[in-house]
Structure formats: structure tokens, C-alpha cells
Design a protein around this motif. Sequence first.
Motif, PDB file in Angstrom:
ATOM      1  N   TYR A  26       0.864  -1.179   0.000  1.00 60.39           N
ATOM      2  CA  TYR A  26       0.000   0.000   0.000  1.00 60.39           C
ATOM      3  C   TYR A  26       0.898   1.225   0.000  1.00 60.39           C
ATOM      4  O   TYR A  26       1.793   1.348   0.828  1.00 60.39           O
ATOM      5  N   PHE A  27       0.632   2.146  -0.895  1.00 56.34           N
ATOM      6  CA  PHE A  27       1.506   3.291  -1.069  1.00 56.34           C
ATOM      7  C   PHE A  27       1.269   4.387  -0.030  1.00 56.34           C
ATOM      8  O   PHE A  27       2.218   4.969   0.495  1.00 56.34           O
ATOM      9  N   LEU A  28       0.015   4.691   0.290  1.00 54.21           N
ATOM     10  CA  LEU A  28      -0.300   5.857   1.118  1.00 54.21           C
ATOM     11  C   LEU A  28       0.286   5.809   2.524  1.00 54.21           C
ATOM     12  O   LEU A  28       0.916   6.775   2.964  1.00 54.21           O
ATOM     13  N   PRO A  29       0.098   4.729   3.307  1.00 53.42           N
ATOM     14  CA  PRO A  29       0.678   4.759   4.648  1.00 53.42           C
ATOM     15  C   PRO A  29       2.195   4.776   4.641  1.00 53.42           C
ATOM     16  O   PRO A  29       2.821   5.382   5.508  1.00 53.42           O
ATOM     17  N   VAL A  30       2.799   4.142   3.643  1.00 53.03           N
ATOM     18  CA  VAL A  30       4.266   4.142   3.554  1.00 53.03           C
ATOM     19  C   VAL A  30       4.763   5.544   3.206  1.00 53.03           C
ATOM     20  O   VAL A  30       5.734   6.033   3.786  1.00 53.03           O
ATOM     21  N   PHE A  31       4.083   6.213   2.277  1.00 57.09           N
ATOM     22  CA  PHE A  31       4.508   7.553   1.888  1.00 57.09           C
ATOM     23  C   PHE A  31       4.360   8.540   3.034  1.00 57.09           C
ATOM     24  O   PHE A  31       5.312   9.229   3.410  1.00 57.09           O
ATOM     25  N   PHE A  32       3.150   8.637   3.606  1.00 58.13           N
ATOM     26  CA  PHE A  32       2.918   9.612   4.671  1.00 58.13           C
ATOM     27  C   PHE A  32       3.706   9.275   5.932  1.00 58.13           C
ATOM     28  O   PHE A  32       4.237  10.161   6.601  1.00 58.13           O
ATOM     29  N   GLY A  33       3.796   8.003   6.271  1.00 56.66           N
ATOM     30  CA  GLY A  33       4.613   7.608   7.416  1.00 56.66           C
ATOM     31  C   GLY A  33       6.088   7.845   7.170  1.00 56.66           C
ATOM     32  O   GLY A  33       6.820   8.251   8.078  1.00 56.66           O
ATOM     33  N   GLY A  34       6.529   7.619   5.944  1.00 52.73           N
ATOM     34  CA  GLY A  34       7.933   7.872   5.612  1.00 52.73           C
ATOM     35  C   GLY A  34       8.281   9.344   5.701  1.00 52.73           C
ATOM     36  O   GLY A  34       9.347   9.718   6.210  1.00 52.73           O
TER      37      GLY A  34
END
Length: 170
Positions: A86-94
Motif C-alpha cells: 500500500y503506497f499511502l501509509p508508507v509515503f505519509f509515514g515515511g
Amino acid sequence: LLLSAIQLLPTLEYYKFIDISYRSTQALLALPASSLWQIIFPHYWGNPALHNWEGAVNFNETTGYIGIVAFFFLLVGIARGIQKKYFLPVFFGGVALLALSAVYHIGPLLDLIHFLPIFNSSSNTRLLALFGFFGAIAAAVSIHMWPFLKRFPVNILLLVFIFFDLALLS
């Protein structure tokens, strides 16, 4: 652009005459690693409202508390996002963790960003606001990934717990 020109043009004119070079010494300041505890325990060094503050610097600029639930779901969302692609949690968490690494000078990010125009004249501890913003988004996306948290009694209990958790900080 035309609607905002009434504010942008005087701001650009004013920007030519201000000198903030005295703030360039703050660009490489990092919070001590001992204040990292305030991400999980905001009152670890005390609270200035209770007159027991023993921290090294300002309470408001060192406490990046987003809540126990949000911090938990931030970390779980990153792990599950990597696992399930999943892209969104990885992006925002990153982005949240990158902001945190710049504030505490973990890794080379602070050495790189202090050459950027805005970052070379501002205190990097203010990036804790980015940690809070992107951490809250990552936590919300992570909570949305768990179907059982969408049921009525569970999400109300989660909301009440988050409310009282953040109310204790204030």
C-alpha cells in the motif's frame, strides 16, 4: 493568481527588504536524543504549566506527541503498507519519519536540507509540525486498512480513547 495578487505583490516587495540571515545559526541545531522520549511520553521532562519542566529547551518545540494510538498505527501502517504494497501509509509515514530524523539529526538528512533556501534560515525543530501532520494522516490511513475498526462500537471506543489521550496532553 489574479485574486491572490493583492496579497502576493506587497509580500514579494516586502521580502526584498527583510534580513533573516541572523537565523542561519539555528539551521543546524538539533534536539538532543534524550528528548526523543517526548514523542511517546510528552510529560517525560515535566510540564511548564505545572512548574516542573526540566527539559533542555522549549516544551512546545520539543513535544511532537501525536497520541499513543496514532503513533502505534503510524508504525503498524508503515509495516503493513510495505507488506501489502500500500503506497499511502508508507509515503505519509515515511515523510513523518524523515521529518523526525531531521529534527533529531538521525542520519544525513539535516546536513542535506540546511542548504535549501527556507531551511537554511529557520529552526529545524519546527519540522515536528510536519511529523504531527503526516503522522496523523498515516495513522488515519492505517486505521482505514483494518476492516474490524470500521464497526460501530469499535470505532466509537477508538475515538473516545484518542480524545482522552490527547486531552491529557493539553
